[in-house]
Motif scaffolding. Structure first.
Motif, PDB file in Angstrom:
ATOM      1  N   GLN A 204       0.811  -1.219   0.000  1.00  0.00           N
ATOM      2  CA  GLN A 204       0.000   0.000   0.000  1.00  0.00           C
ATOM      3  C   GLN A 204       0.846   1.271   0.000  1.00  0.00           C
ATOM      4  N   LEU A 205       2.174   1.121   0.011  1.00  0.00           N
ATOM      5  CA  LEU A 205       3.056   2.283   0.156  1.00  0.00           C
ATOM      6  C   LEU A 205       4.184   2.250  -0.863  1.00  0.00           C
ATOM      7  N   ARG A 206       4.736   3.418  -1.135  1.00  0.00           N
ATOM      8  CA  ARG A 206       5.972   3.566  -1.891  1.00  0.00           C
ATOM      9  C   ARG A 206       6.656   4.832  -1.379  1.00  0.00           C
ATOM     10  N   LEU A 207       7.961   4.921  -1.605  1.00  0.00           N
ATOM     11  CA  LEU A 207       8.678   6.129  -1.201  1.00  0.00           C
ATOM     12  C   LEU A 207       8.084   7.337  -1.921  1.00  0.00           C
ATOM     13  N   ALA A 208       7.928   8.442  -1.184  1.00  0.00           N
ATOM     14  CA  ALA A 208       7.353   9.646  -1.774  1.00  0.00           C
ATOM     15  C   ALA A 208       8.289  10.177  -2.853  1.00  0.00           C
ATOM     16  N   THR A 209       7.696  10.696  -3.906  1.00  0.00           N
ATOM     17  CA  THR A 209       8.495  11.276  -4.989  1.00  0.00           C
ATOM     18  C   THR A 209       9.102  12.587  -4.527  1.00  0.00           C
ATOM     19  N   GLU A 210      10.179  12.990  -5.155  1.00  0.00           N
ATOM     20  CA  GLU A 210      10.838  14.241  -4.810  1.00  0.00           C
ATOM     21  C   GLU A 210       9.918  15.413  -5.089  1.00  0.00           C
TER      22      GLU A 210
END
Length: 212
Positions: A204-210
């Protein structure tokens, strides 16, 4: 991906709180026995009083997220345990300084300090250090390995209507759980007030984009 700006943290992880509590207990232990012995046998009593002050400073340092306090406390744990082994050959000294109870407390302290959440709380980077807890999963869009750890800025891959959160909403990982793998994520609004605190799976998650 760069992490030049640290996401906002609102609370210390349980392992860091536990380390602070153990430091406080050992400080009281050293102080109580030191005060009793300082007039009777100063060569033992005085160092114990100093150890009380030292542990108190370390507890405050860990509570304030100081990396030097974490490093010093880890070294101090090792020295106390080694010193206890040495003086255990002298029953009178060992008994006067707390017997086996004190080294057990320092072993517990070392375990709590070594937890990745405690290191992250004190400014460490757990995701780049082998042997520390790090949960990995494949990002569906990029099909590459991504590491999620405590203090990461993450975004939702799907909306959560019950919390009023849309896909792409950005939050901060404030705890990492295993068995099964899960992340406790805090979402805040423009006024830095918490709007949701949700436990989510890696899918349900991924690293936030810059930021643009």
């Amino acid at each position: 991906m760069s992490h030049d700006t640290e996401p906002r943290l609102t609370r210390a992880p349980g392992s860091a709180i536990g380390a602070i509590v153990v430091l406080a207990i050992t400080a009281l232990w050293h102080g109580a026995i030191g005060v009793l012995l300082v007039e009777v046998y100063a060569p033992v009593g005085a160092p114990l009083v100093l150890a009380c002050i030292f542990n108190t400073v370390l507890a405050i340092g860990v509570g304030k997220r100081m990396r030097w306090a974490w490093t010093t406390a880890m070294v101090w744990c090792g020295l106390v345990i080694i010193g206890t082994v040495i003086v255990s050959a002298q029953p009178a000294v060992a008994e006067s300084t707390g017997g086996l109870g004190l080294p057990v407390l320092y072993v517990v302290l070392g375990i709590l300090l070594a937890r990745p959440n405690t290191l992250a709380w004190c400014g460490g980077r757990t995701g780049k250090q082998p042997g520390l807890l790090a949960i990995t999963h494949l990002a569906k869009e990029e099909e590459e390995e991504t590491v999620l750890t405590y203090n990461d800025a993450v975004e939702l891959t799907e909306g959560l209507e019950e919390y009023g959160l849309l896909a792409g909403s950005v939050g901060t990982v404030i705890a990492v759980h295993d068995e099964p793998t899960a992340f406790e994520v805090e979402f805040i609004d423009d006024r830095t007030e918490t709007t949701a605190l949700v436990t989510l799976g890696p899918e349900q998650l991924r690293l936030a984009t810059e930021p643009q």
